[in-house]
Design a protein around this motif. Structure first.
Motif, PDB file in Angstrom:
ATOM      1  N   SER A   3     -61.062  89.183  95.462  1.00  0.00           N
ATOM      2  CA  SER A   3     -61.714  90.216  94.768  1.00  0.00           C
ATOM      3  C   SER A   3     -63.517  90.273  95.275  1.00  0.00           C
ATOM      4  CB  SER A   3     -61.819  90.358  93.166  1.00  0.00           C
ATOM      5  OG  SER A   3     -62.615  91.191  92.638  1.00  0.00           O
TER       6      SER A   3
ATOM      7  N   PHE B 186     -51.983  87.332  84.643  1.00  0.00           N
ATOM      8  CA  PHE B 186     -51.725  87.992  85.440  1.00  0.00           C
ATOM      9  C   PHE B 186     -50.180  88.122  85.588  1.00  0.00           C
ATOM     10  CE2 PHE B 186     -55.980  86.359  87.132  1.00  0.00           C
ATOM     11  CZ  PHE B 186     -56.399  87.474  87.445  1.00  0.00           C
TER      12      PHE B 186
ATOM     13  N   SER C  40     -50.750  88.654  92.173  1.00  0.00           N
ATOM     14  CA  SER C  40     -51.970  89.427  91.546  1.00  0.00           C
ATOM     15  C   SER C  40     -52.889  88.432  91.009  1.00  0.00           C
ATOM     16  CB  SER C  40     -51.339  89.948  90.315  1.00  0.00           C
ATOM     17  OG  SER C  40     -50.456  91.058  90.468  1.00  0.00           O
TER      18      SER C  40
ATOM     19  N   ASP D 281     -47.976  88.549  87.956  1.00  0.00           N
ATOM     20  CA  ASP D 281     -47.324  87.758  88.941  1.00  0.00           C
ATOM     21  C   ASP D 281     -48.305  86.773  89.705  1.00  0.00           C
ATOM     22  OD1 ASP D 281     -48.672  89.641  90.942  1.00  0.00           O
ATOM     23  OD2 ASP D 281     -46.950  90.978  90.535  1.00  0.00           O
TER      24      ASP D 281
ATOM     25  N   ASN E 266     -54.735  87.304  94.367  1.00  0.00           N
ATOM     26  CA  ASN E 266     -55.466  88.580  94.891  1.00  0.00           C
ATOM     27  C   ASN E 266     -56.867  88.500  94.047  1.00  0.00           C
ATOM     28  OD1 ASN E 266     -54.108  89.584  96.764  1.00  0.00           O
ATOM     29  ND2 ASN E 266     -53.112  90.766  95.623  1.00  0.00           N
ATOM     30  N   TYR E 267     -57.061  87.868  92.808  1.00  0.00           N
ATOM     31  CA  TYR E 267     -57.982  87.890  92.088  1.00  0.00           C
ATOM     32  C   TYR E 267     -59.023  87.076  92.766  1.00  0.00           C
ATOM     33  CZ  TYR E 267     -61.085  86.036  88.269  1.00  0.00           C
ATOM     34  OH  TYR E 267     -62.299  85.865  87.528  1.00  0.00           O
TER      35      TYR E 267
END
Length: 74
Positions: free
Chosen positions: A67, A55, A60, A57, A63-64
């Motif tokens: 999901s 990713f 990110s 950063d 946030n995965y």
């Protein structure tokens, strides 16, 4: 977070692979974030780039995990 990693040796790649295997043994996963161009190249040349989720950063990568498609991850 690999932001401070400037270079990565073969031993470093093996350590990442071992950490990933250990995490998966316990139902987890190892995600890599903020890789330098050099570190990305070392992973690519070693063939390990396809074995990790990478990713741009840390946000990110975090946030995965939220999901809705997480159940379908590789």
């Amino acid at each position: 977070n690999c932001k401070e990693v400037e270079t990565l040796s073969g031993e470093g790649v093996r350590a990442l692979l071992a950490a990933q295997q250990e995490a998966r043994t316990h139902g987890g996963d190892l995600l890599l974030a903020s890789l330098s161009a050099h570190t990305q190249e070392v992973l690519r040349v070693s063939g390990a780039d396809s074995l990790f989720q990478v990713f741009p950063d840390v946000a990110s990568a975090i946030n995965y995990f939220s999901s809705p498609f997480l159940e379908n991850r590789p």
